[in-house]
Design a protein around this motif. Sequence first.
Motif, PDB file in Angstrom:
ATOM      1  N   ALA A 165       0.827  -1.210   0.000  1.00 26.41           N
ATOM      2  CA  ALA A 165       0.000   0.000   0.000  1.00 26.41           C
ATOM      3  C   ALA A 165       0.861   1.260   0.000  1.00 26.41           C
ATOM      4  O   ALA A 165       0.576   2.231  -0.708  1.00 26.41           O
ATOM      5  CB  ALA A 165      -0.923  -0.010   1.217  1.00 26.41           C
ATOM      6  N   LYS A 166       1.928   1.245   0.781  1.00 30.61           N
ATOM      7  CA  LYS A 166       2.807   2.413   0.861  1.00 30.61           C
ATOM      8  C   LYS A 166       3.516   2.661  -0.459  1.00 30.61           C
ATOM      9  O   LYS A 166       3.615   3.806  -0.924  1.00 30.61           O
ATOM     10  CB  LYS A 166       3.830   2.208   1.982  1.00 30.61           C
ATOM     11  N   ALA A 167       4.002   1.586  -1.084  1.00 30.01           N
ATOM     12  CA  ALA A 167       4.681   1.731  -2.375  1.00 30.01           C
ATOM     13  C   ALA A 167       3.720   2.268  -3.435  1.00 30.01           C
ATOM     14  O   ALA A 167       4.093   3.111  -4.257  1.00 30.01           O
ATOM     15  CB  ALA A 167       5.263   0.388  -2.803  1.00 30.01           C
ATOM     16  N   PHE A 168       2.485   1.795  -3.406  1.00 25.23           N
ATOM     17  CA  PHE A 168       1.495   2.275  -4.368  1.00 25.23           C
ATOM     18  C   PHE A 168       1.181   3.754  -4.134  1.00 25.23           C
ATOM     19  O   PHE A 168       1.086   4.543  -5.071  1.00 25.23           O
ATOM     20  CB  PHE A 168       0.222   1.438  -4.258  1.00 25.23           C
ATOM     21  N   ALA A 169       1.033   4.153  -2.864  1.00 25.75           N
ATOM     22  CA  ALA A 169       0.725   5.554  -2.548  1.00 25.75           C
ATOM     23  C   ALA A 169       1.865   6.490  -2.906  1.00 25.75           C
ATOM     24  O   ALA A 169       1.638   7.689  -3.124  1.00 25.75           O
ATOM     25  CB  ALA A 169       0.394   5.690  -1.064  1.00 25.75           C
TER      26      ALA A 169
END
Length: 277
Positions: A165-169
């Motif tokens: 999720a963090k990488a996508f954000a």
Amino acid sequence: MRKMLTGLLVGSAFLSVMARASEGPDKTLGEKVQKVWTQHNAGRTAPEQKAPEQEAPEAKAPEAKAPEQKAPEAKAPEAKAPEQKAPEQKAPEANAPEQKAPEIKAFTPEELFKATSWDEASTQSFLLDAILNNNLDINPSLTHALRLMPMDFREGLLRGAAAFAKAFAQSPVFPEEYLKRRKDLWGYEPAQEDPNVPIAAKDLVEIRLRAFLAETADIDFDAKVELKWSRVYFADEKYEAKPPLWKKCFRLGPRLTQVARELAAAWLAELEPPKQP
């Protein structure tokens, strides 16, 4: 002004992984999850240490000696000086090094997709919906399969989902897709501002992280529950009135909730501007 549900993108990522599994029977899904866990955990088992073998001492027969006969000697009484004992010196205690539990590895995206039958595009789409409206639909089949897995597996899944999720954000795709989904779900034009659904995707991520930390700060994991009308309720009415996110984390338990809070706090610290001295 629409009132936004509070939540956490990290929590959303973990719960979203549990929410969108294949629709197969529990047995098939459980076998799939077990296979991913076995592959993920390969190589982490410490080699078995065997204690050194101790040989038994040889038993020797006692030698038979004839008793010696000595004439009694006449000895003068000896005058003994009082004994002086030197102070005992204790060797410093050797403190054994503390043994720390092995760090739980985060699942890779490939492992997440194998365990849930997702792909990258569907996962990103679900995350966008989750952060905008916090409507987390938990798939009962995958939830049941995960409950049968070890706690280390579930923590690895949580850490992997949070990392994804963090990488996508942080990717350049996220702000563009966020504005499109913001218009599709809420009808906002790109330049239309709303403090609850800000234009900048980064701002909404901060809102969700702060809300998650605030809502999960006082969870009583010893709270009593009772069965009423075939449903489980909190015995204390003040807990029954808690928001859904509080109850979800109560069901997750203290270990996973603490991991999620640590991940959220670390992410929020990266997003917030440094304080001026």
